[in-house]
Design a protein around this motif. Structure first.
Motif, PDB file in Angstrom:
ATOM      1  N   SER A 180       5.710 -79.149  31.223  1.00 15.69           N
ATOM      2  CA  SER A 180       6.523 -78.176  30.492  1.00 15.69           C
ATOM      3  C   SER A 180       7.177 -78.800  29.274  1.00 15.69           C
ATOM      4  CB  SER A 180       7.580 -77.580  31.420  1.00 15.69           C
ATOM      5  OG  SER A 180       6.978 -76.897  32.503  1.00 15.69           O
ATOM      6  N   PHE A 181       7.638 -80.039  29.427  1.00 13.14           N
ATOM      7  CA  PHE A 181       8.237 -80.746  28.301  1.00 13.14           C
ATOM      8  C   PHE A 181       7.181 -81.184  27.289  1.00 13.14           C
ATOM      9  CE2 PHE A 181      12.796 -82.266  28.976  1.00 13.14           C
ATOM     10  CZ  PHE A 181      13.133 -81.186  29.771  1.00 13.14           C
ATOM     11  N   ALA A 182       5.922 -81.259  27.697  1.00 17.49           N
ATOM     12  CA  ALA A 182       4.857 -81.740  26.802  1.00 17.49           C
ATOM     13  C   ALA A 182       4.332 -80.659  25.863  1.00 17.49           C
ATOM     14  CB  ALA A 182       3.701 -82.298  27.630  1.00 17.49           C
ATOM     15  N   ILE A 183       4.429 -79.396  26.245  1.00 18.22           N
ATOM     16  CA  ILE A 183       3.783 -78.330  25.474  1.00 18.22           C
ATOM     17  C   ILE A 183       4.219 -78.284  24.014  1.00 18.22           C
ATOM     18  CG2 ILE A 183       3.624 -75.806  25.255  1.00 18.22           C
ATOM     19  CD1 ILE A 183       3.251 -75.691  28.294  1.00 18.22           C
ATOM     20  N   PRO A 184       5.507 -78.362  23.665  1.00 19.33           N
ATOM     21  CA  PRO A 184       5.865 -78.294  22.242  1.00 19.33           C
ATOM     22  C   PRO A 184       5.384 -79.504  21.440  1.00 19.33           C
ATOM     23  CG  PRO A 184       7.797 -78.839  23.549  1.00 19.33           C
ATOM     24  CD  PRO A 184       6.715 -78.447  24.515  1.00 19.33           C
ATOM     25  N   HIS A 185       5.101 -80.602  22.107  1.00 25.40           N
ATOM     26  CA  HIS A 185       4.569 -81.776  21.417  1.00 25.40           C
ATOM     27  C   HIS A 185       3.073 -81.627  21.143  1.00 25.40           C
ATOM     28  CE1 HIS A 185       8.267 -84.079  21.990  1.00 25.40           C
ATOM     29  NE2 HIS A 185       8.290 -83.609  23.224  1.00 25.40           N
ATOM     30  N   LEU A 186       2.406 -80.797  21.936  1.00 25.00           N
ATOM     31  CA  LEU A 186       0.958 -80.647  21.818  1.00 25.00           C
ATOM     32  C   LEU A 186       0.552 -79.486  20.924  1.00 25.00           C
ATOM     33  CD1 LEU A 186      -1.886 -81.521  22.772  1.00 25.00           C
ATOM     34  CD2 LEU A 186      -1.597 -79.956  24.711  1.00 25.00           C
ATOM     35  N   VAL A 187       1.259 -78.373  21.026  1.00 25.51           N
ATOM     36  CA  VAL A 187       0.879 -77.152  20.308  1.00 25.51           C
ATOM     37  C   VAL A 187       1.578 -77.143  18.946  1.00 25.51           C
ATOM     38  CG1 VAL A 187       0.811 -74.641  20.372  1.00 25.51           C
ATOM     39  CG2 VAL A 187       0.590 -75.950  22.512  1.00 25.51           C
ATOM     40  N   ASP A 188       0.820 -77.342  17.881  1.00 22.22           N
ATOM     41  CA  ASP A 188       1.404 -77.474  16.546  1.00 22.22           C
ATOM     42  C   ASP A 188       2.223 -76.266  16.138  1.00 22.22           C
ATOM     43  OD1 ASP A 188       0.334 -79.982  16.202  1.00 22.22           O
ATOM     44  OD2 ASP A 188      -1.422 -79.303  15.088  1.00 22.22           O
ATOM     45  N   ALA A 189       1.780 -75.074  16.525  1.00 19.59           N
ATOM     46  CA  ALA A 189       2.447 -73.849  16.081  1.00 19.59           C
ATOM     47  C   ALA A 189       3.734 -73.552  16.841  1.00 19.59           C
ATOM     48  CB  ALA A 189       1.485 -72.664  16.225  1.00 19.59           C
ATOM     49  N   GLU A 190       4.020 -74.322  17.880  1.00 17.15           N
ATOM     50  CA  GLU A 190       5.199 -74.065  18.714  1.00 17.15           C
ATOM     51  C   GLU A 190       6.008 -75.348  18.885  1.00 17.15           C
ATOM     52  OE1 GLU A 190       6.176 -71.225  19.573  1.00 17.15           O
ATOM     53  OE2 GLU A 190       4.509 -69.865  20.012  1.00 17.15           O
ATOM     54  N   PRO A 191       6.741 -75.781  17.842  1.00 15.44           N
ATOM     55  CA  PRO A 191       7.488 -77.037  17.919  1.00 15.44           C
ATOM     56  C   PRO A 191       8.741 -76.979  18.778  1.00 15.44           C
ATOM     57  CG  PRO A 191       7.945 -75.946  15.845  1.00 15.44           C
ATOM     58  CD  PRO A 191       6.868 -75.137  16.511  1.00 15.44           C
ATOM     59  N   GLU A 192       9.129 -75.783  19.226  1.00 14.82           N
ATOM     60  CA  GLU A 192      10.311 -75.635  20.068  1.00 14.82           C
ATOM     61  C   GLU A 192      10.058 -74.551  21.099  1.00 14.82           C
ATOM     62  OE1 GLU A 192      14.525 -75.963  18.578  1.00 14.82           O
ATOM     63  OE2 GLU A 192      14.466 -73.797  18.984  1.00 14.82           O
ATOM     64  N   VAL A 193      10.416 -74.824  22.349  1.00 15.49           N
ATOM     65  CA  VAL A 193      10.193 -73.859  23.428  1.00 15.49           C
ATOM     66  C   VAL A 193      11.430 -73.788  24.309  1.00 15.49           C
ATOM     67  CG1 VAL A 193       7.706 -74.278  23.469  1.00 15.49           C
ATOM     68  CG2 VAL A 193       9.209 -75.584  25.003  1.00 15.49           C
ATOM     69  N   LEU A 194      11.495 -72.723  25.105  1.00 13.04           N
ATOM     70  CA  LEU A 194      12.534 -72.570  26.113  1.00 13.04           C
ATOM     71  C   LEU A 194      11.892 -72.767  27.480  1.00 13.04           C
ATOM     72  CD1 LEU A 194      15.530 -71.795  26.669  1.00 13.04           C
ATOM     73  CD2 LEU A 194      14.699 -69.451  27.020  1.00 13.04           C
ATOM     74  N   VAL A 195      12.266 -73.826  28.148  1.00 12.67           N
ATOM     75  CA  VAL A 195      11.735 -74.134  29.479  1.00 12.67           C
ATOM     76  C   VAL A 195      12.694 -73.572  30.519  1.00 12.67           C
ATOM     77  CG1 VAL A 195      11.135 -75.973  31.106  1.00 12.67           C
ATOM     78  CG2 VAL A 195      10.537 -76.206  28.681  1.00 12.67           C
ATOM     79  N   ALA A 196      12.197 -72.694  31.372  1.00 16.35           N
ATOM     80  CA  ALA A 196      13.035 -72.057  32.398  1.00 16.35           C
ATOM     81  C   ALA A 196      12.513 -72.397  33.787  1.00 16.35           C
ATOM     82  CB  ALA A 196      13.059 -70.541  32.195  1.00 16.35           C
ATOM     83  N   THR A 197      13.445 -72.661  34.697  1.00 21.81           N
ATOM     84  CA  THR A 197      13.078 -73.011  36.065  1.00 21.81           C
ATOM     85  C   THR A 197      14.289 -72.811  36.964  1.00 21.81           C
ATOM     86  OG1 THR A 197      12.060 -74.739  37.445  1.00 21.81           O
ATOM     87  CG2 THR A 197      13.692 -75.459  35.812  1.00 21.81           C
ATOM     88  N   ARG A 198      14.134 -73.099  38.257  1.00 20.32           N
ATOM     89  CA  ARG A 198      15.251 -73.102  39.199  1.00 20.32           C
ATOM     90  C   ARG A 198      15.285 -74.431  39.934  1.00 20.32           C
ATOM     91  NH1 ARG A 198      17.930 -68.427  40.656  1.00 20.32           N
ATOM     92  NH2 ARG A 198      17.079 -66.490  39.810  1.00 20.32           N
ATOM     93  N   CYS A 199      16.467 -74.896  40.217  1.00 19.30           N
ATOM     94  CA  CYS A 199      16.619 -76.119  41.002  1.00 19.30           C
ATOM     95  C   CYS A 199      16.099 -75.868  42.421  1.00 19.30           C
ATOM     96  CB  CYS A 199      18.079 -76.545  41.035  1.00 19.30           C
ATOM     97  SG  CYS A 199      18.426 -77.928  42.151  1.00 19.30           S
ATOM     98  N   PRO A 200      15.127 -76.646  42.902  1.00 23.12           N
ATOM     99  CA  PRO A 200      14.648 -76.448  44.274  1.00 23.12           C
ATOM    100  C   PRO A 200      15.694 -76.771  45.328  1.00 23.12           C
ATOM    101  CG  PRO A 200      13.065 -77.709  42.965  1.00 23.12           C
ATOM    102  CD  PRO A 200      14.338 -77.659  42.180  1.00 23.12           C
ATOM    103  N   GLY A 201      16.706 -77.568  44.948  1.00 26.25           N
ATOM    104  CA  GLY A 201      17.713 -77.954  45.912  1.00 26.25           C
ATOM    105  C   GLY A 201      18.730 -76.880  46.209  1.00 26.25           C
ATOM    106  N   CYS A 202      19.164 -76.142  45.170  1.00 23.89           N
ATOM    107  CA  CYS A 202      20.222 -75.148  45.367  1.00 23.89           C
ATOM    108  C   CYS A 202      19.899 -73.776  44.789  1.00 23.89           C
ATOM    109  CB  CYS A 202      21.531 -75.651  44.762  1.00 23.89           C
ATOM    110  SG  CYS A 202      21.529 -75.713  42.946  1.00 23.89           S
ATOM    111  N   GLY A 203      18.798 -73.664  44.047  1.00 20.38           N
ATOM    112  CA  GLY A 203      18.415 -72.379  43.471  1.00 20.38           C
ATOM    113  C   GLY A 203      19.052 -72.057  42.141  1.00 20.38           C
ATOM    114  N   GLN A 204      19.854 -72.970  41.602  1.00 17.83           N
ATOM    115  CA  GLN A 204      20.507 -72.736  40.319  1.00 17.83           C
ATOM    116  C   GLN A 204      19.470 -72.587  39.207  1.00 17.83           C
ATOM    117  OE1 GLN A 204      23.766 -72.413  39.540  1.00 17.83           O
ATOM    118  NE2 GLN A 204      23.406 -72.273  37.352  1.00 17.83           N
ATOM    119  N   PRO A 205      19.549 -71.521  38.388  1.00 19.83           N
ATOM    120  CA  PRO A 205      18.602 -71.394  37.269  1.00 19.83           C
ATOM    121  C   PRO A 205      18.962 -72.342  36.142  1.00 19.83           C
ATOM    122  CG  PRO A 205      20.147 -69.560  37.265  1.00 19.83           C
ATOM    123  CD  PRO A 205      20.428 -70.338  38.512  1.00 19.83           C
TER     124      PRO A 205
END
Length: 229
Positions: A94-119
């Motif tokens: 997920s952190f690699a995608i903006p480094h690879l895709v020239d047209a998308e130099p910035e992205v929003l990575v969304a997930t949840r903590c598997p430990g507590c469910g915090q987004p």
């Protein structure tokens, strides 16, 4: 048709990766066939050779599930650019995608903590690592990541902090692996897939992978790569 069907492999590989990069999805049957001179059968043969060479991962129906850093299904991360939405294969991917895709130099990575469910939602770009206390936990050593690559990717996750990692390990019975802060994760991701969207891409040899990990600040037995990375 070319005399050597294996010579289609690079065309099919590029069709897969470029479809993911541009559209956030794997190519359909017509796109695959077009990349293999009009033959879907030849394209499928190429996909299997690419899977054996660890350029991608197929499911039991011969569909592409992973073409790192892209995934065809949710493995815990969505990656939203200005024009494209992807599933990220793991925290690393997920952190690699903006480094690879020239047209998308910035992205929003969304997930949840598997430990507590915090987004969590992190802006990831090429200029520097995002700020935050979150950590990534990698449970599978580098030399064994491809033993069950779907399991590996599904468990390379982002946590609120090390306490959440400990809670998740206690709940799942998994062993503690390597814990990375966001700076180290960003360094690991930024150049790992360089060139993957270009013709002639070659996977790193084990010694090159170890040197790359060391530059990111990752050393020791856990990061001692073999042909498995």
């Amino acid at each position: 048709m070319r005399e050597d069907d294996a010579s289609w492999d690079e065309d099919v590989r590029l069709a897969v990766y470029r479809a993911f990069a541009r559209h956030g999805r794997a190519p359909g049957a017509p796109e695959l066939a077009a990349a293999a001179g009009g033959s879907l059968a030849v394209a499928k043969q190429a996909l299997h050779r690419l899977a054996v060479a660890r350029h991608l991962v197929l499911d039991e129906c011969e569909h592409v599930v992973l073409a790192h850093p892209f995934a065809a299904k949710s493995l815990g991360f969505s990656v939203m650019g200005a024009h494209t939405l992807w599933w990220g294969g793991c925290a690393w991917d997920s952190f690699a995608i903006p480094h690879l895709v020239d047209a998308e130099p910035e992205v929003l990575v969304a997930t949840r903590c598997p430990g507590c469910g915090q987004p969590h939602a992190l802006v990831v770009n090429r200029s520097g690592p995002p700020e935050g206390r979150q950590v990534a936990h990698f449970p599978v050593p580098a030399a064994r990541m491809w033993d069950d690559v779907l399991h590996t990717c599904a468990n390379q996750r982002l946590f609120c902090c090390e306490s959440c990692v400990d809670a998740w390990l206690a709940d799942t019975g998994q062993s503690r692996g390597s814990v990375l802060d966001l700076v180290t994760l960003w360094r690991l991701a930024r150049g790992w897939y360089a060139g993957r969207l270009e013709r002639g891409y070659r996977r790193r040899e084990p010694q090159d992978a170890v040197a790359y990990f060391a530059e990111a600040g990752l050393t020791g037995p856990f990061w001692a790569a073999t042909a498995g990375v």
